[in-house]
Design a protein around this motif. Structure first.
Motif, PDB file in Angstrom:
ATOM      1  N   PRO A  84       0.841  -1.193   0.000  1.00  0.00           N
ATOM      2  CA  PRO A  84       0.000   0.000   0.000  1.00  0.00           C
ATOM      3  C   PRO A  84       0.880   1.249   0.000  1.00  0.00           C
ATOM      4  O   PRO A  84       1.952   1.248   0.603  1.00  0.00           O
ATOM      5  CB  PRO A  84      -0.783  -0.120   1.302  1.00  0.00           C
ATOM      6  N   ALA A  87      -0.725   7.405   2.588  1.00  0.00           N
ATOM      7  CA  ALA A  87      -1.510   8.552   2.107  1.00  0.00           C
ATOM      8  C   ALA A  87      -0.675   9.811   1.867  1.00  0.00           C
ATOM      9  O   ALA A  87      -0.968  10.560   0.941  1.00  0.00           O
ATOM     10  CB  ALA A  87      -2.658   8.835   3.070  1.00  0.00           C
ATOM     11  N   ARG A  90       2.653  10.170  -3.131  1.00  0.00           N
ATOM     12  CA  ARG A  90       2.060   9.743  -4.397  1.00  0.00           C
ATOM     13  C   ARG A  90       3.138   9.036  -5.193  1.00  0.00           C
ATOM     14  O   ARG A  90       4.334   9.318  -5.051  1.00  0.00           O
ATOM     15  CB  ARG A  90       1.482  10.910  -5.179  1.00  0.00           C
ATOM     16  N   ASP A 103      -8.235   1.633  -6.221  1.00  0.00           N
ATOM     17  CA  ASP A 103      -9.462   1.410  -5.445  1.00  0.00           C
ATOM     18  C   ASP A 103      -9.196   0.700  -4.115  1.00  0.00           C
ATOM     19  O   ASP A 103      -9.975  -0.126  -3.658  1.00  0.00           O
ATOM     20  CB  ASP A 103     -10.489   0.636  -6.272  1.00  0.00           C
ATOM     21  N   GLY A 104      -8.064   1.023  -3.512  1.00  0.00           N
ATOM     22  CA  GLY A 104      -7.752   0.449  -2.207  1.00  0.00           C
ATOM     23  C   GLY A 104      -7.290  -0.994  -2.248  1.00  0.00           C
ATOM     24  O   GLY A 104      -7.370  -1.698  -1.251  1.00  0.00           O
ATOM     25  N   ASP A 130      -3.679   8.993  -7.830  1.00  0.00           N
ATOM     26  CA  ASP A 130      -4.807   8.137  -7.470  1.00  0.00           C
ATOM     27  C   ASP A 130      -4.373   6.751  -6.995  1.00  0.00           C
ATOM     28  O   ASP A 130      -5.178   6.005  -6.438  1.00  0.00           O
ATOM     29  CB  ASP A 130      -5.745   7.955  -8.673  1.00  0.00           C
ATOM     30  N   THR A 132      -3.268   3.697  -4.971  1.00  0.00           N
ATOM     31  CA  THR A 132      -3.335   3.337  -3.544  1.00  0.00           C
ATOM     32  C   THR A 132      -2.446   2.148  -3.202  1.00  0.00           C
ATOM     33  O   THR A 132      -2.031   1.999  -2.058  1.00  0.00           O
ATOM     34  CB  THR A 132      -4.776   3.001  -3.127  1.00  0.00           C
ATOM     35  N   HIS A 133      -2.170   1.274  -4.178  1.00  0.00           N
ATOM     36  CA  HIS A 133      -1.374   0.073  -3.948  1.00  0.00           C
ATOM     37  C   HIS A 133      -0.542  -0.254  -5.188  1.00  0.00           C
ATOM     38  O   HIS A 133      -0.934   0.084  -6.300  1.00  0.00           O
ATOM     39  CB  HIS A 133      -2.274  -1.146  -3.667  1.00  0.00           C
TER      40      HIS A 133
END
Length: 156
Positions: A84, A87, A90, A103-104, A130, A132-133
């Protein structure tokens, strides 16, 4: 703010050792690390060095590394390593060696193929910010094989 970023980055580095899918039958070990890239100029020459992320500020470039090793006596096939992104950072650039999720971690693909919904619910092309992983699939790990997976990120 810097303390929050540093805490998140440090937590991720510690958590990387838990990333991936391993079982007793698949003795693959993982170890995560994060370093900040610093540009130094000496005698007119510019070079980039890596240093521990004691203090990071927006715009700093980080190198995340996950070292892996098959500590067993049998090969391991299709081993998946999923990281992951914290936050406060980027992804700096997409790489052909990994897939990304926006999307997580529910679905993965190449960034150019993914979309996200904006605030109004309209779909748009996914961007680096955008992500996330990140996910790598290691097709075959021979017994005692080892290596490293890396990606660059920028502090937001």
């Amino acid at each position: 703010m810097n303390r929050t970023i540093l805490s998140s980055v440090a937590a991720l580095a510690l958590g990387l050792s838990l990333a991936g899918t391993a079982s007793a039958a698949e003795p693959v070990s993982l170890k995560g690390d994060v370093q900040v890239e610093k540009t130094l100029t000496e005698n007119g020459a510019t070079k980039t060095v890596l240093a521990p992320p004691t203090t990071v500020v927006p715009g700093d470039r980080l190198l995340f590394t996950t070292r892996y090793s098959n500590d067993g006596d049998k090969p391991v096939d299709n081993f998946v390593v999923t990281n992951p992104l914290p936050a406060p950072v980027r992804l700096a650039a997409e790489d052909s060696g990994f897939e990304v999720s926006v999307d997580g971690g529910k679905s993965f693909g190449k960034l150019a193929q993914l979309t996200v919904a904006d605030a109004a619910g309209t779909r748009r092309a996914a961007q680096l910010e955008d992500v996330t992983h990140i996910r790598w699939t290691l097709a075959h790990l021979a017994p005692r094989a080892a290596g490293a997976l890396e990606y660059h990120a920028v502090v937001r």
